[in-house]
Design a protein around this motif. Structure first.
Motif, PDB file in Angstrom:
ATOM      1  N   HIS A   5       6.821   5.575   0.772  1.00  0.00           N
ATOM      2  CA  HIS A   5       6.804   5.021  -0.634  1.00  0.00           C
ATOM      3  C   HIS A   5       6.140   6.141  -1.709  1.00  0.00           C
ATOM      4  CE1 HIS A   5       6.739   1.635  -3.643  1.00  0.00           C
ATOM      5  NE2 HIS A   5       7.920   1.769  -3.089  1.00  0.00           N
ATOM      6  N   VAL A  25      -6.761 -16.619 -12.225  1.00  0.00           N
ATOM      7  CA  VAL A  25      -6.473 -15.396 -12.109  1.00  0.00           C
ATOM      8  C   VAL A  25      -6.224 -14.733 -13.690  1.00  0.00           C
ATOM      9  CG1 VAL A  25      -4.188 -13.910 -11.834  1.00  0.00           C
ATOM     10  CG2 VAL A  25      -4.978 -15.213 -10.068  1.00  0.00           C
ATOM     11  N   LEU A  70       3.959  -7.877 -13.976  1.00  0.00           N
ATOM     12  CA  LEU A  70       3.535  -7.899 -12.812  1.00  0.00           C
ATOM     13  C   LEU A  70       4.325  -8.762 -12.097  1.00  0.00           C
ATOM     14  CD1 LEU A  70      -0.201  -9.148 -13.503  1.00  0.00           C
ATOM     15  CD2 LEU A  70       0.784  -6.714 -12.963  1.00  0.00           C
ATOM     16  N   TYR A 110       1.077 -14.253 -19.152  1.00  0.00           N
ATOM     17  CA  TYR A 110       0.044 -13.437 -18.617  1.00  0.00           C
ATOM     18  C   TYR A 110       0.907 -12.405 -17.796  1.00  0.00           C
ATOM     19  CZ  TYR A 110      -4.036 -11.236 -16.252  1.00  0.00           C
ATOM     20  OH  TYR A 110      -4.918 -10.380 -15.740  1.00  0.00           O
ATOM     21  N   GLY A 127      -2.703  -1.414   1.489  1.00  0.00           N
ATOM     22  CA  GLY A 127      -2.211  -1.996   2.342  1.00  0.00           C
ATOM     23  C   GLY A 127      -2.782  -3.111   2.882  1.00  0.00           C
ATOM     24  N   PRO A 151      -8.111  -3.392   0.016  1.00  0.00           N
ATOM     25  CA  PRO A 151      -7.479  -4.544  -0.283  1.00  0.00           C
ATOM     26  C   PRO A 151      -6.494  -4.351  -1.723  1.00  0.00           C
ATOM     27  CG  PRO A 151      -9.734  -4.684  -0.921  1.00  0.00           C
ATOM     28  CD  PRO A 151      -9.403  -3.618  -0.173  1.00  0.00           C
ATOM     29  N   LEU A 152      -6.664  -3.222  -2.347  1.00  0.00           N
ATOM     30  CA  LEU A 152      -5.678  -2.727  -3.331  1.00  0.00           C
ATOM     31  C   LEU A 152      -4.357  -2.255  -3.092  1.00  0.00           C
ATOM     32  CD1 LEU A 152      -7.926  -1.809  -6.443  1.00  0.00           C
ATOM     33  CD2 LEU A 152      -7.145  -4.360  -5.520  1.00  0.00           C
ATOM     34  N   LEU A 162      -4.075 -11.864  -8.454  1.00  0.00           N
ATOM     35  CA  LEU A 162      -3.067 -12.621  -7.541  1.00  0.00           C
ATOM     36  C   LEU A 162      -2.731 -11.432  -6.605  1.00  0.00           C
ATOM     37  CD1 LEU A 162      -1.159 -15.180  -7.411  1.00  0.00           C
ATOM     38  CD2 LEU A 162       0.467 -14.134  -9.157  1.00  0.00           C
ATOM     39  N   MET A 163      -3.122 -11.589  -5.401  1.00  0.00           N
ATOM     40  CA  MET A 163      -2.821 -10.670  -4.343  1.00  0.00           C
ATOM     41  C   MET A 163      -1.349 -10.707  -4.246  1.00  0.00           C
ATOM     42  SD  MET A 163      -5.591  -9.485  -4.317  1.00  0.00           S
ATOM     43  CE  MET A 163      -5.704  -8.098  -3.112  1.00  0.00           C
ATOM     44  N   GLY A 164      -0.793  -9.432  -4.067  1.00  0.00           N
ATOM     45  CA  GLY A 164       0.512  -9.566  -3.551  1.00  0.00           C
ATOM     46  C   GLY A 164       1.315  -9.082  -4.941  1.00  0.00           C
TER      47      GLY A 164
HETATM   48  C1  SDX Z   1       0.834  -1.223  -2.012  1.00  0.00           C
HETATM   49  O1  SDX Z   1       1.410   2.891  -4.735  1.00  0.00           O
HETATM   50  C2  SDX Z   1       2.129   2.262  -3.733  1.00  0.00           C
HETATM   51  O2  SDX Z   1       3.528   2.611  -3.648  1.00  0.00           O
HETATM   52  C3  SDX Z   1       1.499   1.272  -2.852  1.00  0.00           C
HETATM   53  C4  SDX Z   1       2.527   0.535  -1.921  1.00  0.00           C
HETATM   54  C5  SDX Z   1       3.125   1.500  -0.844  1.00  0.00           C
HETATM   55  O3  SDX Z   1       4.252   1.080  -0.249  1.00  0.00           O
HETATM   56  O4  SDX Z   1       2.358   2.437  -0.372  1.00  0.00           O
HETATM   57  O5  SDX Z   1       3.610  -0.090  -2.903  1.00  0.00           O
HETATM   58  C6  SDX Z   1       1.682  -0.608  -1.262  1.00  0.00           C
HETATM   59  O6  SDX Z   1      -0.358  -1.009  -2.263  1.00  0.00           O
HETATM   60  C7  SDX Z   1       1.393  -2.432  -3.067  1.00  0.00           C
HETATM   61  C8  SDX Z   1       0.274  -2.939  -3.940  1.00  0.00           C
HETATM   62  C9  SDX Z   1      -0.810  -4.075  -2.995  1.00  0.00           C
HETATM   63  N1  SDX Z   1      -1.824  -4.503  -3.649  1.00  0.00           N
HETATM   64  C10 SDX Z   1      -2.098  -5.747  -4.180  1.00  0.00           C
HETATM   65  O7  SDX Z   1      -1.041  -6.674  -4.057  1.00  0.00           O
HETATM   66  C11 SDX Z   1      -3.390  -5.991  -4.982  1.00  0.00           C
HETATM   67  C12 SDX Z   1      -3.101  -6.508  -6.225  1.00  0.00           C
HETATM   68  N2  SDX Z   1      -2.624  -5.743  -7.389  1.00  0.00           N
HETATM   69  C13 SDX Z   1      -3.323  -5.337  -8.134  1.00  0.00           C
HETATM   70  O8  SDX Z   1      -4.523  -4.811  -7.532  1.00  0.00           O
HETATM   71  C14 SDX Z   1      -2.761  -4.182  -8.775  1.00  0.00           C
HETATM   72  O9  SDX Z   1      -1.610  -4.459  -9.242  1.00  0.00           O
HETATM   73  C15 SDX Z   1      -2.510  -2.608  -8.011  1.00  0.00           C
HETATM   74  C16 SDX Z   1      -3.454  -2.163  -7.622  1.00  0.00           C
HETATM   75  C17 SDX Z   1      -1.237  -2.875  -7.238  1.00  0.00           C
HETATM   76  C18 SDX Z   1      -1.734  -1.881  -9.403  1.00  0.00           C
HETATM   77  O10 SDX Z   1      -2.723  -1.621 -10.272  1.00  0.00           O
HETATM   78  P1  SDX Z   1      -2.642  -0.642 -11.461  1.00  0.00           P
HETATM   79  O11 SDX Z   1      -1.567  -0.039 -11.440  1.00  0.00           O
HETATM   80  O12 SDX Z   1      -4.060   0.143 -11.575  1.00  0.00           O
HETATM   81  O13 SDX Z   1      -2.867  -1.813 -12.649  1.00  0.00           O
HETATM   82  P2  SDX Z   1      -3.934  -2.290 -13.264  1.00  0.00           P
HETATM   83  O14 SDX Z   1      -5.023  -2.829 -12.541  1.00  0.00           O
HETATM   84  O15 SDX Z   1      -4.317  -1.283 -14.307  1.00  0.00           O
HETATM   85  O16 SDX Z   1      -3.432  -3.576 -13.913  1.00  0.00           O
HETATM   86  C19 SDX Z   1      -2.655  -3.660 -15.370  1.00  0.00           C
HETATM   87  C20 SDX Z   1      -3.226  -5.116 -15.861  1.00  0.00           C
HETATM   88  C21 SDX Z   1      -4.435  -5.591 -15.900  1.00  0.00           C
HETATM   89  O17 SDX Z   1      -4.996  -6.352 -16.771  1.00  0.00           O
HETATM   90  P3  SDX Z   1      -5.486  -5.834 -18.226  1.00  0.00           P
HETATM   91  O18 SDX Z   1      -6.887  -5.035 -17.870  1.00  0.00           O
HETATM   92  O19 SDX Z   1      -4.641  -5.073 -18.911  1.00  0.00           O
HETATM   93  O20 SDX Z   1      -5.858  -7.323 -18.989  1.00  0.00           O
HETATM   94  O21 SDX Z   1      -2.527  -5.879 -15.040  1.00  0.00           O
HETATM   95  C22 SDX Z   1      -3.445  -6.867 -14.397  1.00  0.00           C
HETATM   96  C23 SDX Z   1      -4.912  -5.951 -14.491  1.00  0.00           C
HETATM   97  O22 SDX Z   1      -6.036  -6.662 -14.546  1.00  0.00           O
HETATM   98  N3  SDX Z   1      -3.193  -6.812 -12.929  1.00  0.00           N
HETATM   99  C24 SDX Z   1      -3.349  -7.902 -12.294  1.00  0.00           C
HETATM  100  C25 SDX Z   1      -2.866  -7.842 -10.936  1.00  0.00           C
HETATM  101  N4  SDX Z   1      -2.472  -6.659 -10.933  1.00  0.00           N
HETATM  102  C26 SDX Z   1      -2.630  -6.038 -12.138  1.00  0.00           C
HETATM  103  N5  SDX Z   1      -3.786  -9.173 -12.840  1.00  0.00           N
HETATM  104  C27 SDX Z   1      -3.782 -10.231 -11.949  1.00  0.00           C
HETATM  105  N6  SDX Z   1      -3.084 -10.089 -10.626  1.00  0.00           N
HETATM  106  C28 SDX Z   1      -2.846  -8.866  -9.939  1.00  0.00           C
HETATM  107  N7  SDX Z   1      -2.255  -8.776  -8.847  1.00  0.00           N
END
Ligand code: SDX
Length: 429
Positions: A233, A295, A358, A352, A269, A266-267, A302-304
């Motif tokens: 990826h 959330v 998202l 949101y 894999g 947790p953020l 919201l994981m995932g």
């Molecule tokens: C993988 O990079 C890759 O390619 C990774 C991957 C791969 O194949 O290698 O695709 C695999 O890691 C997928 C992601 C798995 N992680 C999760 O599902 C954990 C939940 N997701 C978040 O932690 C987050 O979305 C990330 C870590 C995936 C991305 O984070 P960013 O790009 O740094 O975005 P951000 O944290 O700056 O969020 C932007 C906004 C924020 O809100 P505000 O501060 O603007 O108000 O979106 C919000 C965040 O709080 N937000 C979420 C959210 N993800 C972002 N709010 C609620 N739930 C979420 N999951």
């Protein structure tokens, strides 16, 4: 294009600079010429978490986050998931081309012949506590493999690199299976080379006293597709760790251990394990609105959901969702899928999530399907690591062979004390 450049005016000095553009980027070192005094260090870029920084040139994986496009070596992920096996895709990532029948047969045979672990490694793994997390066992055991293969230190030897890549792709399912068997108190099952790669992994995981493991083809194919979807990826967190550690010319075993360690978060894999825990915490569809409010109030994520690159639906999530139906045909309906679908539907219509773009990512549905296949949540990220090993190694190979690459060493903005007088201990406090 003659004007393929930027003209920058430094308002501190009224001097103007022309900086060439390189493939829609600015080379950060071209900014060092911008100074106020001749002995200045010059300008750097500042980009915490690399939100807008290219660390390398790569020909392996292409992602268009806005359009939800993912291609390995130019082939759309949807086609590869439908038409290929995981080992075929691992070959593609490494060699840049899909194998012909004889190349594939040779590749599969070579991987199969390296799936065994040295008995020392088995004894090393027996030292873990019975309830050790399989991901921690995997990270440690990958690093321990460097003690078995000291020839891996010859990272500038192409044949040695190739052999280590084969060994790591071959052995990671065995390490994963042994880790699982260890946590269950079961004896280790050795590879059965009459089976395919994914079937062999299932054999090492689940065979008990029967003389031959009976493969469920639907589960095996679904798992193979999941491995394809997780294989690479581009410059995600764990791949960046692989490249950074490998850039010091550390051997590929300790570099892969660093990558797996990064993946375990947790953020990254580790999210697939957290998704399942989140859905179990929600429990019923009636609890979904309340959870969504938590959330939105920032109490939890919201994981995932969400992605640094995908600001549209992760194409892998759509394929996994489809594969889930085929698996549940075999394993029976899973109420967690209904909760996940309802969670997705509510989130995709809520301002949101819409405002922050998202969408479900690869981890949103994978945990549910893994659980239906019979995996415990602690194994979910281990499954991710098995698949991503081929991507990490292809990226490592590309980094080693890239004439532009050298040891990764970012700079910083210093925010600490200026020089100050030392205070002896008698005078402190
Ligand atoms: C993988 O990079 C890759 O390619 C990774 C991957 C791969 O194949 O290698 O695709 C695999 O890691 C997928 C992601 C798995 N992680 C999760 O599902 C954990 C939940 N997701 C978040 O932690 C987050 O979305 C990330 C870590 C995936 C991305 O984070 P960013 O790009 O740094 O975005 P951000 O944290 O700056 O969020 C932007 C906004 C924020 O809100 P505000 O501060 O603007 O108000 O979106 C919000 C965040 O709080 N937000 C979420 C959210 N993800 C972002 N709010 C609620 N739930 C979420 N999951």
């Amino acid at each position: 294009m003659p004007n393929n450049s930027l003209t920058i005016t430094d308002n501190r000095t009224d001097r103007t600079y022309t900086v060439p553009l390189f493939k829609d980027t600015v080379r950060a070192t071209d900014l060092r010429q911008i100074k106020t005094q001749p002995d200045d260090f010059g300008l750097m870029t500042y980009d915490p978490a690399y939100m807008n920084t290219s660390s390398c040139q790569s020909a392996i994986t292409f992602i268009d986050g806005d359009k939800g496009i993912l291609r390995y070596r130019g082939y759309p992920i949807e086609i590869l998931a439908e038409k290929c096996t995981y080992l075929e895709v691992a070959y593609l990532l490494h060699h840049g081309e899909l194998p012909d029948p004889s190349q594939l047969a040779q590749w599969v045979n070579e991987i199969n012949s390296h799936m065994m672990l040295h008995e020392n490694t088995k004894k090393f793994m027996e030292g873990f506590r019975h309830d050790a997390h399989p991901m921690a066992m995997l990270v440690s055991t990958l690093a321990a493999l460097s003690t078995i293969y000291p020839d891996a230190r010859r990272v500038n030897d192409a044949e040695s690199r190739r052999l280590q890549c084969v060994r790591l792709i071959a052995k990671i399912p065995t390490i994963a299976a042994f880790s699982f068997r260890h946590t269950q108190g079961y004896p280790y099952i050795y590879p059965d080379n009459e089976l395919g790669y994914t079937e062999n992994f299932m054999n090492m995981l689940w065979r008990m006293v029967e003389p031959k493991f009976q493969v469920n083809e639907v589960i095996a194919r679904a798992l193979d597709i999941l491995f394809i979807l997780h294989a690479d990826h581009e410059q995600n967190c764990s791949t960046s760790a692989m490249r950074a550690v490998g850039s010091s010319q550390a051997d590929p075993y300790v570099s892969a251990a660093a990558a797996a360690a990064a993946l375990s978060g947790p953020l990254h894999g580790g999210a697939n394990e957290e998704v399942l825990r989140m859905i179990e915490e929600i429990g019923t569809r009636e609890n979904i609105p309340g959870y969504i409010e938590q959330v939105k109030s920032g109490k939890c994520k919201l994981m995932g959901f969400g992605h640094r690159v995908y600001k549209n639906y992760d194409p892998r999530a759509a394929i996994i969702k489809q594969a889930a139906y085929e698996v549940f045909e075999v394993t029976g309906p899973n109420p967690k899928l209904e909760i996940a679908k309802e969670l997705e539907d509510i989130a995709l219509h809520d301002e949101y999530f819409i405002k922050r773009r998202l969408y479900p990512n690869v981890d949103f549905y994978s945990g549910i399907i893994y659980q239906a296949m019979g995996f415990k949540p602690e194994m979910f990220t281990v499954l991710f690591a098995i698949a991503r090993m081929s991507g990490w190694l292809a990226q490592w190979q590309e980094m080693i062979s890239d004439p532009e690459q050298k040891i990764a060493r970012p700079r910083q903005i210093y925010t600490g004390y200026p020089a100050r007088e030392f205070v002896s201990i008698e005078l402190r406090g």
